[in-house]
Design a protein around this motif. Structure first.
Motif, PDB file in Angstrom:
ATOM      1  N   ASP A 133       0.817  -1.215   0.000  1.00 25.80           N
ATOM      2  CA  ASP A 133       0.000   0.000   0.000  1.00 25.80           C
ATOM      3  C   ASP A 133       0.850   1.265   0.000  1.00 25.80           C
ATOM      4  OD1 ASP A 133      -2.651  -1.234   0.158  1.00 25.80           O
ATOM      5  OD2 ASP A 133      -2.047  -1.870   2.154  1.00 25.80           O
ATOM      6  N   GLN A 134       2.108   1.147   0.409  1.00 25.95           N
ATOM      7  CA  GLN A 134       3.015   2.299   0.435  1.00 25.95           C
ATOM      8  C   GLN A 134       3.912   2.362  -0.800  1.00 25.95           C
ATOM      9  OE1 GLN A 134       4.776   3.287   4.413  1.00 25.95           O
ATOM     10  NE2 GLN A 134       4.053   1.238   4.935  1.00 25.95           N
ATOM     11  N   MET A 135       3.671   1.438  -1.729  1.00 24.36           N
ATOM     12  CA  MET A 135       4.425   1.391  -2.979  1.00 24.36           C
ATOM     13  C   MET A 135       3.483   1.713  -4.122  1.00 24.36           C
ATOM     14  SD  MET A 135       6.136  -1.966  -4.731  1.00 24.36           S
ATOM     15  CE  MET A 135       6.698  -1.933  -6.426  1.00 24.36           C
ATOM     16  N   HIS A 136       3.939   2.553  -5.049  1.00 22.70           N
ATOM     17  CA  HIS A 136       3.076   2.987  -6.150  1.00 22.70           C
ATOM     18  C   HIS A 136       3.815   2.856  -7.475  1.00 22.70           C
ATOM     19  CE1 HIS A 136       0.545   4.653  -2.974  1.00 22.70           C
ATOM     20  NE2 HIS A 136       1.663   5.159  -2.476  1.00 22.70           N
ATOM     21  N   LEU A 137       3.060   2.595  -8.534  1.00 16.94           N
ATOM     22  CA  LEU A 137       3.604   2.465  -9.878  1.00 16.94           C
ATOM     23  C   LEU A 137       3.106   3.634 -10.724  1.00 16.94           C
ATOM     24  CD1 LEU A 137       2.922  -1.359 -10.432  1.00 16.94           C
ATOM     25  CD2 LEU A 137       4.963  -0.287  -9.457  1.00 16.94           C
TER      26      LEU A 137
ATOM     27  N   LYS B 268       8.291   2.625 -13.460  1.00 12.59           N
ATOM     28  CA  LYS B 268       8.795   3.551 -12.442  1.00 12.59           C
ATOM     29  C   LYS B 268       7.987   3.404 -11.160  1.00 12.59           C
ATOM     30  CE  LYS B 268      10.124   8.393 -11.698  1.00 12.59           C
ATOM     31  NZ  LYS B 268      11.507   8.022 -11.339  1.00 12.59           N
ATOM     32  N   LYS B 269       8.709   3.351 -10.040  1.00  6.92           N
ATOM     33  CA  LYS B 269       8.086   3.152  -8.728  1.00  6.92           C
ATOM     34  C   LYS B 269       8.384   4.326  -7.807  1.00  6.92           C
ATOM     35  CE  LYS B 269      10.347  -0.677  -9.131  1.00  6.92           C
ATOM     36  NZ  LYS B 269      10.239  -0.972 -10.567  1.00  6.92           N
ATOM     37  N   TYR B 270       7.448   4.608  -6.912  1.00  7.31           N
ATOM     38  CA  TYR B 270       7.714   5.589  -5.861  1.00  7.31           C
ATOM     39  C   TYR B 270       7.024   5.122  -4.584  1.00  7.31           C
ATOM     40  CZ  TYR B 270       3.130   7.506  -7.323  1.00  7.31           C
ATOM     41  OH  TYR B 270       1.793   7.659  -7.654  1.00  7.31           O
ATOM     42  N   TYR B 271       7.498   5.637  -3.455  1.00  6.95           N
ATOM     43  CA  TYR B 271       7.108   5.092  -2.159  1.00  6.95           C
ATOM     44  C   TYR B 271       6.635   6.190  -1.215  1.00  6.95           C
ATOM     45  CZ  TYR B 271      10.034   1.385  -4.105  1.00  6.95           C
ATOM     46  OH  TYR B 271      10.583   0.441  -4.930  1.00  6.95           O
ATOM     47  N   ASP B 272       5.667   5.852  -0.361  1.00  6.18           N
ATOM     48  CA  ASP B 272       5.278   6.768   0.701  1.00  6.18           C
ATOM     49  C   ASP B 272       6.458   6.955   1.653  1.00  6.18           C
ATOM     50  OD1 ASP B 272       2.778   6.865  -0.422  1.00  6.18           O
ATOM     51  OD2 ASP B 272       1.837   5.510   1.037  1.00  6.18           O
ATOM     52  N   LEU B 273       6.495   8.101   2.332  1.00 13.01           N
ATOM     53  CA  LEU B 273       7.673   8.447   3.127  1.00 13.01           C
ATOM     54  C   LEU B 273       8.037   7.425   4.209  1.00 13.01           C
ATOM     55  CD1 LEU B 273       7.417  12.334   3.438  1.00 13.01           C
ATOM     56  CD2 LEU B 273       9.070  10.989   2.113  1.00 13.01           C
ATOM     57  N   PRO B 274       7.076   6.846   4.942  1.00 13.58           N
ATOM     58  CA  PRO B 274       7.488   5.860   5.957  1.00 13.58           C
ATOM     59  C   PRO B 274       8.253   4.684   5.357  1.00 13.58           C
ATOM     60  CG  PRO B 274       5.243   6.577   6.365  1.00 13.58           C
ATOM     61  CD  PRO B 274       5.624   7.134   5.034  1.00 13.58           C
ATOM     62  N   LEU B 275       7.782   4.158   4.228  1.00 14.61           N
ATOM     63  CA  LEU B 275       8.484   3.054   3.587  1.00 14.61           C
ATOM     64  C   LEU B 275       9.786   3.528   2.965  1.00 14.61           C
ATOM     65  CD1 LEU B 275       8.506   0.070   2.782  1.00 14.61           C
ATOM     66  CD2 LEU B 275       7.223   0.676   0.724  1.00 14.61           C
TER      67      LEU B 275
ATOM     68  N   ASP C 277      15.728   3.657   2.738  1.00 12.00           N
ATOM     69  CA  ASP C 277      16.967   4.423   2.809  1.00 12.00           C
ATOM     70  C   ASP C 277      17.872   3.952   3.935  1.00 12.00           C
ATOM     71  OD1 ASP C 277      16.137   5.936   0.676  1.00 12.00           O
ATOM     72  OD2 ASP C 277      15.445   7.623   1.868  1.00 12.00           O
ATOM     73  N   GLN C 278      17.275   3.482   5.027  1.00 14.14           N
ATOM     74  CA  GLN C 278      18.083   3.021   6.162  1.00 14.14           C
ATOM     75  C   GLN C 278      18.642   1.617   5.951  1.00 14.14           C
ATOM     76  OE1 GLN C 278      16.601   3.849  10.280  1.00 14.14           O
ATOM     77  NE2 GLN C 278      14.792   4.619   9.207  1.00 14.14           N
TER      78      GLN C 278
ATOM     79  N   ASP D  22       5.341  -8.247  15.301  1.00 10.41           N
ATOM     80  CA  ASP D  22       5.707  -7.075  14.505  1.00 10.41           C
ATOM     81  C   ASP D  22       7.199  -6.991  14.177  1.00 10.41           C
ATOM     82  OD1 ASP D  22       3.065  -6.091  14.501  1.00 10.41           O
ATOM     83  OD2 ASP D  22       3.348  -5.293  16.523  1.00 10.41           O
ATOM     84  N   ILE D  23       7.912  -8.123  14.223  1.00  9.82           N
ATOM     85  CA  ILE D  23       9.358  -8.045  14.004  1.00  9.82           C
ATOM     86  C   ILE D  23       9.770  -8.483  12.594  1.00  9.82           C
ATOM     87  CG2 ILE D  23       9.798  -8.368  16.463  1.00  9.82           C
ATOM     88  CD1 ILE D  23      10.737 -11.189  15.868  1.00  9.82           C
ATOM     89  N   GLY D  24       8.791  -8.636  11.700  1.00  9.93           N
ATOM     90  CA  GLY D  24       9.111  -9.064  10.347  1.00  9.93           C
ATOM     91  C   GLY D  24       9.544  -7.929   9.439  1.00  9.93           C
ATOM     92  N   LEU D  25      10.229  -8.283   8.358  1.00  8.72           N
ATOM     93  CA  LEU D  25      10.594  -7.335   7.309  1.00  8.72           C
ATOM     94  C   LEU D  25       9.442  -7.219   6.321  1.00  8.72           C
ATOM     95  CD1 LEU D  25      14.261  -8.062   6.128  1.00  8.72           C
ATOM     96  CD2 LEU D  25      13.373  -5.878   6.967  1.00  8.72           C
ATOM     97  N   PRO D  26       9.009  -6.002   5.969  1.00 10.43           N
ATOM     98  CA  PRO D  26       7.955  -5.847   4.966  1.00 10.43           C
ATOM     99  C   PRO D  26       8.347  -6.501   3.645  1.00 10.43           C
ATOM    100  CG  PRO D  26       8.352  -3.777   6.101  1.00 10.43           C
ATOM    101  CD  PRO D  26       9.445  -4.712   6.529  1.00 10.43           C
ATOM    102  N   THR D  27       7.377  -7.044   2.964  1.00  9.06           N
ATOM    103  CA  THR D  27       7.638  -7.755   1.715  1.00  9.06           C
ATOM    104  C   THR D  27       8.380  -6.903   0.701  1.00  9.06           C
ATOM    105  OG1 THR D  27       5.704  -9.173   2.037  1.00  9.06           O
ATOM    106  CG2 THR D  27       6.529  -8.960  -0.215  1.00  9.06           C
ATOM    107  N   VAL D  28       7.977  -5.655   0.533  1.00  3.77           N
ATOM    108  CA  VAL D  28       8.622  -4.781  -0.456  1.00  3.77           C
ATOM    109  C   VAL D  28      10.106  -4.615  -0.144  1.00  3.77           C
ATOM    110  CG1 VAL D  28       8.724  -2.431  -1.370  1.00  3.77           C
ATOM    111  CG2 VAL D  28       6.511  -3.565  -1.098  1.00  3.77           C
ATOM    112  N   ILE D  29      10.449  -4.397   1.120  1.00  4.48           N
ATOM    113  CA  ILE D  29      11.851  -4.221   1.499  1.00  4.48           C
ATOM    114  C   ILE D  29      12.640  -5.509   1.292  1.00  4.48           C
ATOM    115  CG2 ILE D  29      13.389  -3.863   3.472  1.00  4.48           C
ATOM    116  CD1 ILE D  29      11.543  -1.687   4.412  1.00  4.48           C
ATOM    117  N   SER D  30      12.068  -6.643   1.673  1.00  7.25           N
ATOM    118  CA  SER D  30      12.755  -7.916   1.489  1.00  7.25           C
ATOM    119  C   SER D  30      12.991  -8.189   0.003  1.00  7.25           C
ATOM    120  CB  SER D  30      11.936  -9.048   2.122  1.00  7.25           C
ATOM    121  OG  SER D  30      12.678 -10.244   2.186  1.00  7.25           O
ATOM    122  N   ALA D  31      12.008  -7.824  -0.828  1.00  8.34           N
ATOM    123  CA  ALA D  31      12.180  -8.005  -2.274  1.00  8.34           C
ATOM    124  C   ALA D  31      13.300  -7.113  -2.810  1.00  8.34           C
ATOM    125  CB  ALA D  31      10.866  -7.710  -2.993  1.00  8.34           C
ATOM    126  N   LEU D  32      13.370  -5.882  -2.329  1.00  6.58           N
ATOM    127  CA  LEU D  32      14.438  -4.974  -2.762  1.00  6.58           C
ATOM    128  C   LEU D  32      15.812  -5.482  -2.322  1.00  6.58           C
ATOM    129  CD1 LEU D  32      12.709  -1.543  -2.094  1.00  6.58           C
ATOM    130  CD2 LEU D  32      13.299  -2.505  -4.335  1.00  6.58           C
TER     131      LEU D  32
END
Length: 338
Positions: free
Chosen positions: A28-32, A323-330, A335-336, A233-243
């Motif tokens: 939901d925080q990832m957009h195309l 092209k992808k863009y992300y909401d600021l929290p994600l 970035d971290q 709540d200690i899992g890695l979000p799918t989008v981050i794990s994919a990246l």
């Protein structure tokens, strides 16, 4: 019924109890970015691809769910029939139970019986004896093997394992198995360091299985006599794990919280070769039986082909170029961590 089979039945019931198709997750925080003038047309044939040297009709598949009990036999028989009719791959739930309860083979074999020539993936834990793995692969004529890493689930599970020294066992399995081996998480996400270590030790396929869908800490906590909800709540979000998998330049599957064809498109745009779906398909089957799930999968193929067209693409290989863009929290997390 054995303790292991009872646990399988409990997992199915609790997965249904906690199911929430609208659960917010990293997709939901990832957009195309969509072109207003795509210069394309809807063509379902663009979905066809190969998976482990067999043709499939779509780049998404039925991911690991269950096996090893009476109810799972019913589920796997239906999933095998649907996989055959829709010509998509099917991964079975953990077959590690067969090392000690060979009489449960039928609850897995029914899927192969219904889909004799389709892509069938067997799933085990790293502790499963190699002889049992080989026998299961032979009996089910498996096309690939998933080895699941489920440390958080094991800690939350009342009767769970506490020894996670697995690398040598994974290497031993890899050395003795001739079919492709996939390392799979179970809803808490593969991190980049682990992907890198496994890659360095010969693993070529990964299923990131990030957080955002079924939560096995939540399920096991419901079976526990003390509260371990802090593990949920200690899992890695799918989008981050994919990246992370993308950065390691490995072949990977995107799964974990996939709810609809747009999530599938996002997973493919992240570089996933395939996208796996478990709980949404399981609960559709529970709600609307065989016909309901088959209709859903058929509709998703139509809808995914339409999405590919409106995003201006003509084949699966071009989807990572969207092209992808992300909401600021994600974006902050990306970035971290990456």
């Amino acid at each position: 019924m054995s303790i292991r089979s009872e646990r399988k039945e409990e997992h199915l019931k609790l997965a249904q109890m906690f199911f929430n198709k609208e659960k917010y997750n990293s997709f939901d925080q990832m957009h195309l970015l969509r072109p207003a003038l795509p210069e394309s047309k809807v063509d379902q044939s663009v979905l066809a691809t190969e998976m482990f040297n067999k043709s499939v009709s779509a780049p998404f598949f039925i991911n690991a769910m269950t096996g090893g009990s009476k109810q799972s036999l019913i589920v796997n028989q239906a999933l095998g029939k649907i996989a055959h009719q829709e010509k998509i791959a099917l991964a079975l739930g953990s077959a590690s139970i067969l090392a000690k309860e060979k009489d449960q083979l039928e609850s897995f074999y029914v899927a192969r019986d219904e889909d004799p020539n389709g892509v069938l993936i067997v799933n085990v834990n790293p502790e499963t004896p190699i002889n049992a793995i080989k026998q299961t692969i032979k009996e089910l004529q498996a096309d690939a093997l998933q080895i699941h890493l489920n440390t958080v689930q094991e800690i939350a599970m009342p009767e769970g394992d506490r020894n996670f020294i697995w690398l040598d066992q994974i290497k031993n399995i890899l050395d003795q198995i001739t079919i492709p081996v996939i390392i799979k998480e179970v809803g808490f996400g593969l991190d980049q360091n682990s992907i890198h270590l496994l890659k360095e030790n010969g693993i070529k396929f990964f299923d990131v299985a990030g957080s955002g869908g079924i939560n096995f800490a939540q399920i096991e906590n419901a079976r526990n006599d003390h509260d371990v909800s802090y593990l949920e709540d200690i899992g890695l979000p799918t989008v981050i794990s994919a990246l992370m998998a993308q950065k390691e330049s490995v072949n990977f599957i995107v799964s974990g919280g996939v709810r609809n064809p747009l999530d599938i498109l996002k997973g493919l745009s992240l570089g996933g070769q395939f996208v796996g779906i478990s709980n949404v398909f399981l609960q559709e089957f529970n709600k609307n039986s065989f016909e309901g799930l088959q209709t859903l999968i058929s509709n998703w193929k139509d809808e995914l082909a339409a999405l590919i067209a409106i995003y201006g693409k003509h084949d699966l290989a071009s989807l990572p170029k969207i092209k992808k863009y992300y909401d600021l929290p994600l974006k902050n997390q990306i970035d971290q961590l990456i």
